[in-house]
Design a protein around this motif. Structure first.
Motif, PDB file in Angstrom:
ATOM      1  N   THR A  82      50.803  46.907  36.287  1.00  0.00           N
ATOM      2  CA  THR A  82      50.774  45.573  36.898  1.00  0.00           C
ATOM      3  C   THR A  82      52.106  45.180  37.532  1.00  0.00           C
ATOM      4  OG1 THR A  82      51.188  44.663  34.676  1.00  0.00           O
ATOM      5  CG2 THR A  82      48.913  44.660  35.467  1.00  0.00           C
ATOM      6  N   SER A  83      53.177  45.931  37.267  1.00  0.00           N
ATOM      7  CA  SER A  83      54.439  45.629  37.925  1.00  0.00           C
ATOM      8  C   SER A  83      54.340  45.927  39.425  1.00  0.00           C
ATOM      9  CB  SER A  83      55.586  46.426  37.298  1.00  0.00           C
ATOM     10  OG  SER A  83      55.391  47.820  37.472  1.00  0.00           O
ATOM     11  N   HIS A 116      50.749  46.841  40.854  1.00  0.00           N
ATOM     12  CA  HIS A 116      49.375  46.462  41.195  1.00  0.00           C
ATOM     13  C   HIS A 116      49.132  44.990  40.843  1.00  0.00           C
ATOM     14  CE1 HIS A 116      47.966  50.429  42.411  1.00  0.00           C
ATOM     15  NE2 HIS A 116      48.693  50.917  41.437  1.00  0.00           N
ATOM     16  N   ASN A 117      49.739  44.125  41.651  1.00  0.00           N
ATOM     17  CA  ASN A 117      49.693  42.678  41.411  1.00  0.00           C
ATOM     18  C   ASN A 117      49.211  41.926  42.646  1.00  0.00           C
ATOM     19  OD1 ASN A 117      51.882  43.015  43.118  1.00  0.00           O
ATOM     20  ND2 ASN A 117      53.397  42.637  41.502  1.00  0.00           N
ATOM     21  N   ASN A 118      48.620  42.684  43.602  1.00  0.00           N
ATOM     22  CA  ASN A 118      48.126  42.114  44.866  1.00  0.00           C
ATOM     23  C   ASN A 118      49.249  41.619  45.772  1.00  0.00           C
ATOM     24  OD1 ASN A 118      45.308  42.530  44.833  1.00  0.00           O
ATOM     25  ND2 ASN A 118      45.028  40.857  43.383  1.00  0.00           N
ATOM     26  N   GLY A 146      45.780  44.841  43.527  1.00  0.00           N
ATOM     27  CA  GLY A 146      45.635  44.447  42.125  1.00  0.00           C
ATOM     28  C   GLY A 146      44.188  44.181  41.774  1.00  0.00           C
ATOM     29  N   LYS A 147      43.981  43.411  40.721  1.00  0.00           N
ATOM     30  CA  LYS A 147      42.620  43.103  40.274  1.00  0.00           C
ATOM     31  C   LYS A 147      41.889  42.290  41.342  1.00  0.00           C
ATOM     32  CE  LYS A 147      43.715  42.809  35.324  1.00  0.00           C
ATOM     33  NZ  LYS A 147      43.833  41.890  34.165  1.00  0.00           N
ATOM     34  N   GLU A 206      46.251  46.443  30.059  1.00  0.00           N
ATOM     35  CA  GLU A 206      46.919  47.080  31.193  1.00  0.00           C
ATOM     36  C   GLU A 206      45.916  47.944  31.955  1.00  0.00           C
ATOM     37  OE1 GLU A 206      49.483  47.516  33.130  1.00  0.00           O
ATOM     38  OE2 GLU A 206      50.596  45.856  32.265  1.00  0.00           O
ATOM     39  N   CYS A 207      46.170  48.146  33.254  1.00  0.00           N
ATOM     40  CA  CYS A 207      45.260  48.918  34.115  1.00  0.00           C
ATOM     41  C   CYS A 207      44.943  50.294  33.537  1.00  0.00           C
ATOM     42  CB  CYS A 207      45.867  49.106  35.503  1.00  0.00           C
ATOM     43  SG  CYS A 207      46.394  47.581  36.311  1.00  0.00           S
TER      44      CYS A 207
END
Length: 241
Positions: free
Chosen positions: A113-114, A116-118, A123-124, A134-135
């Protein structure tokens, strides 16, 4: 000695009128220095890398030039770049930085997520199941799908995902009930159901216990038109009264 001679030849080629830019106008083979000019490097002025005509000690690695505050003014990693110990060429092409050619997650520092946060990376999506996990608990770096789903970090009720859109929901043959999924099923697997909460079941016993949806009358059952619950209870089929 060969590299020194090549550097001298290159310095002469770059100082000649009209040959200070791309090497396609020169007969000099830059590859003899140990560094091939390809992609965007072919159209860069010699002086951009060989500052003040200094050729000895010019870096061969991307990060030697593409760094903040360096002697050579080349584009460097932006502040939002993923933390990584990778070399630039592990992910990028020489033709252009973006889009990246491939993503090598092996040397990435930090959690999924550091990045993959859009913002820095995808990200999600809005329809993603609500979770604090976590992913990499469910996803792999080789591909987002298929997933190995771990319900541990899920914060909402089953039906918030298992609605036929976000995830598999009740089938067309599912028992009519007002129960929540978790009243009968476990997160390990849907079938067989761990238990059935009959207090929330809608309809008569035979609407489910018909031999298709659920166990029905066996072949040796007494012939009767009575409803199941006239003789049986929801606690157990036997003993019957």
């Amino acid at each position: 000695m060969t590299r020194l001679l090549a550097a001298v030849v290159l310095s002469v080629a770059c100082l000649l009128p009209g040959l200070g830019a791309a090497q396609q106008n020169s007969t000099f083979d830059h590859f003899t220095t140990g560094f091939r000019l390809d992609g965007a490097h072919r159209t860069v002025d010699c002086e951009s890398c060989h500052v003040a005509g200094v050729f000895q000690g010019t870096p061969f690695e991307c990060v030697g030039c593409h760094t903040q505050g360096g002697r050579i003014r080349a584009s460097a990693r932006p502040a939002q770049h993923p933390l990584t110990t990778n070399f630039c060429e592990d992910c990028h092409r020489t033709t252009s930085w973006l889009p990246i050619a491939r993503m090598n997650h092996d040397a990435i520092i930090g959690s999924c997520t550091s990045c993959h946060n859009n913002i820095q990376s995808v990200g999600k999506p809005p329809q993603h199941p609500p979770t604090t996990a976590e992913c990499d608990i469910c996803h792999r770096t080789t591909g987002w799908t298929p997933v190995h789903f771990d319900h541990t970090g899920v914060t909402n009720a089953c039906a918030s995902c298992h609605n036929g859109v976000g995830a598999t929901g009740k089938s067309a043959t599912h028992i009519a009930t007002t129960s929540f999924c978790e009243d009968c099923h476990t997160t390990v697997r849907f079938t067989p159901a761990l238990r059935v909460d009959h207090t929330q079941v809608i309809g008569t016993c035979t609407s489910c216990h018909n031999g298709t949806t659920a166990t029905g009358k066996p072949a040796n059952h007494p012939v009767t038109t009575s409803s199941c619950d006239n003789c049986h209870t929801t606690i157990a089929w036997t003993p019957a009264k």
